[in-house]
Design an enzyme around this catalytic site. Structure first.
Site: not given
Ligand code: 13P
Length: 250
Positions: A166, A212, A172, A9-11, A233-234, A96, A94
């Site tokens: 999640e 993470s 994050g 997920n590149w956000k 994510g990251g 966020e 998600h």
């Molecule tokens: P991180 O891997 O950066 O913690 O993010 C997880 C995430 O929100 C994937 O959708």
């Protein structure tokens, strides 16, 4: 056997040229795997990504979608628009989106129903916040998120659902749920799906862990019996790290 998936997920990251460059690196570096590999660039880069990856095993997925067919919803994107550019899977719910854009269970129920009715696959995200876990309410919160948004769906829809647990406190933050915490929750999720539907439906649904996940912890998390992969994510923004995470699933 359940489908294993690693999805990035590149956000809100990567311009068009950066997207092209990262996809090139991924095509060169990703190891062979029996797992499904997905990437979710931002909306404006979906078409380019689909064109670039044409014929490759990497699936391009969207990060969000509106519940209506079309109409006066400025700034929004419909299922038909996604399908028309070759997108078959969408991330919904998600944390966020829930935290910053007011998406609640009722809205997510509508979005999910729309995606299902359009024949799309949904990666449905949910998970408790830190205060829920501290108060020992994490199972209750997760159960209610699933019940409110998903358990009105017919059995037949579950072939199009991928669950992504999640925990918000692990996103994050560098703080990961321990492999045992992930397994405990994933087993609980499978149980409540079995109770609401059938053991067969529960046994077939892919449940991803997100929060993470890094090259250093992926293998141990993925080794747990009810963890069928990850939503990253990251670490998905770096080809080497994402490739190592894909390698960890085998
Ligand atoms: P991180 O891997 O950066 O913690 O993010 C997880 C995430 O929100 C994937 O959708």
């Amino acid at each position: 056997m359940r489908k294993q998936i690693v999805a990035g997920n590149w956000k809100m990251n990567k311009t068009a040229s950066e997207t092209r460059a990262l996809l090139e690196e991924l095509q060169a570096q990703l190891p062979a795997t029996s797992a499904g590999v997905m990437v979710a660039p931002t909306f404006v880069n979906l078409t380019g990504a689909v064109e670039q990856l044409g014929g490759s095993a990497i699936e391009v997925v969207a990060q969000n979608m509106h519940f209506a067919d079309s109409g006066a919803y400025t700034g929004e994107i419909s299922a038909d628009m996604l399908a028309d550019i070759g997108i078959q899977t969408v991330i919904l719910g998600h944390s966020e989106r829930r935290a910053y854009f007011g998406e609640d269970d009722a809205l997510l129920e509508k979005k999910t129903a729309q995606a299902i009715s359009k024949g799309m696959q949904v990666i449905f995200c949910f998970g408790e916040e830190l205060e829920d876990r501290k108060a020992g309410k994490h199972f209750e919160v997760v159960a209610s998120q699933l019940k409110n948004a998903l358990f009105g769906l017919p059995d037949t829809a579950w072939g199009q659902i991928i669950l992504a647990y999640e925990p918000v406190w692990a996103i994050g933050t560098g703080e990961t749920a321990s492999p045992e915490q992930a397994q405990e929750m994933h087993a609980f999720i499978r149980k409540i799906v079995a109770d609401a539907y059938t053991p067969e439906v529960a046994d077939a649904v892919t449940i991803l862990y997100g929060g993470s996940v890094k090259p250093g912890n992926a293998a141990e998390i993925f080794s747990k019996p009810d963890v069928d992969g990850g939503l990253i994510g990251g670490a998905s923004l770096n080809a080497e790290d994402f490739s190592a995470i894909v390698a960890a699933i085998g």
